[in-house]
Design a protein around this motif. Structure first.
Motif, short mmCIF file in Angstrom:
data_model
loop_
_atom_site.label_atom_id
_atom_site.label_comp_id
_atom_site.label_asym_id
_atom_site.label_seq_id
_atom_site.Cartn_x
_atom_site.Cartn_y
_atom_site.Cartn_z
N MET A 1 0.85 -1.17 0.00
CA MET A 1 0.00 0.00 0.00
C MET A 1 0.90 1.24 0.00
SD MET A 1 -2.95 1.04 2.76
CE MET A 1 -3.95 -0.34 2.33
N ASP A 2 0.62 2.16 -0.89
CA ASP A 2 1.42 3.38 -1.00
C ASP A 2 0.72 4.53 -0.31
OD1 ASP A 2 3.19 1.94 -2.49
OD2 ASP A 2 2.63 2.80 -4.41
N PHE A 3 1.50 5.33 0.41
CA PHE A 3 1.01 6.53 1.06
C PHE A 3 1.76 7.71 0.46
CE2 PHE A 3 0.33 3.07 3.99
CZ PHE A 3 -0.97 3.26 4.38
N TYR A 4 1.00 8.64 -0.11
CA TYR A 4 1.60 9.77 -0.83
C TYR A 4 1.78 10.97 0.09
CZ TYR A 4 0.68 7.01 -4.94
OH TYR A 4 0.68 6.00 -5.86
N GLY A 5 2.87 11.69 -0.14
CA GLY A 5 3.16 12.89 0.63
C GLY A 5 3.72 13.96 -0.27
N ASP A 6 3.79 15.17 0.26
CA ASP A 6 4.30 16.32 -0.48
C ASP A 6 5.17 17.12 0.47
OD1 ASP A 6 4.79 18.49 -2.04
OD2 ASP A 6 2.70 18.99 -2.41
N GLY A 7 6.43 17.23 0.13
CA GLY A 7 7.36 17.98 0.96
C GLY A 7 8.07 19.03 0.17
N GLU A 8 7.85 20.29 0.48
CA GLU A 8 8.51 21.42 -0.17
C GLU A 8 8.29 21.39 -1.68
OE1 GLU A 8 12.57 21.62 1.13
OE2 GLU A 8 12.00 21.40 3.22
N GLY A 9 7.07 21.09 -2.11
CA GLY A 9 6.73 21.08 -3.52
C GLY A 9 7.16 19.84 -4.27
N TRP A 10 7.65 18.85 -3.58
CA TRP A 10 8.13 17.63 -4.19
C TRP A 10 7.29 16.47 -3.68
CZ3 TRP A 10 10.76 13.17 -2.53
CH2 TRP A 10 11.41 12.46 -3.53
N ARG A 11 6.72 15.68 -4.56
CA ARG A 11 5.84 14.58 -4.15
C ARG A 11 6.59 13.26 -4.12
NH1 ARG A 11 0.52 16.52 -7.47
NH2 ARG A 11 0.33 18.47 -6.33
N PHE A 12 6.18 12.41 -3.21
CA PHE A 12 6.80 11.11 -3.04
C PHE A 12 5.76 10.14 -2.49
CE2 PHE A 12 7.18 13.55 0.79
CZ PHE A 12 6.80 12.66 1.78
N ALA A 13 6.11 8.87 -2.41
CA ALA A 13 5.24 7.86 -1.82
C ALA A 13 6.08 6.93 -0.97
CB ALA A 13 4.50 7.08 -2.89
N VAL A 14 5.53 6.51 0.15
CA VAL A 14 6.17 5.53 1.01
C VAL A 14 5.33 4.26 0.93
CG1 VAL A 14 6.90 4.97 3.36
CG2 VAL A 14 7.10 7.32 2.54
N ARG A 15 5.97 3.15 0.61
CA ARG A 15 5.27 1.88 0.40
C ARG A 15 5.38 0.98 1.62
NH1 ARG A 15 6.36 -0.55 -5.19
NH2 ARG A 15 4.82 1.06 -5.66
N ALA A 16 4.22 0.60 2.15
CA ALA A 16 4.14 -0.41 3.21
C ALA A 16 3.96 -1.76 2.54
CB ALA A 16 2.98 -0.10 4.15
#
Length: 113
Positions: A1-16
């Protein structure tokens, strides 16, 4: 399951990769969103995703009529909880001790749900 985030205008995902990593993934998303520059995760990426970002920066638009909205296609990285834990240490194990230290027993043996 991927959880999406946005840090300082840059998007990423952390996968569990397992149900046991869901809470750790959410903790990592929160940490990376707040302190994005403190972590280098580009080389940890196991996958990537594309997204379109609407950007308007008058200082960076030379020769473009003001008021024009620009759509920029960007790529975000997907990184696993295990990779983050291996490089930066497990957030959840550090958090667990602090959570347990502030928990108190309910008064008069009343169960709190």
């Amino acid at each position: 399951m991927d959880f999406y985030g946005d840090g300082e205008g840059w998007r990423f995902a952390v996968r569990a990769e397992s149900p046991g990593q869901v809470l750790a993934a959410k903790c990592w998303v929160a940490c990376l969103s707040v302190r994005r520059r403190a972590f280098r995760i580009v080389d940890l990426a196991v996958d990537s995703f594309n997204y379109v970002d609407g950007v308007f920066d008058a200082a960076g638009l030379t020769g473009i009529e003001l008021g024009t909205n620009m759509r920029i296609r960007r790529q975000g990285q997907v990184v696993t909880v295990d990779a983050l834990n291996n490089r930066y240490g497990a957030l959840w194990t550090h958090r667990e001790a602090s959570i347990l230290s502030v928990c108190i027993k309910p008064a008069n043996k009343i169960a709190i749900s």
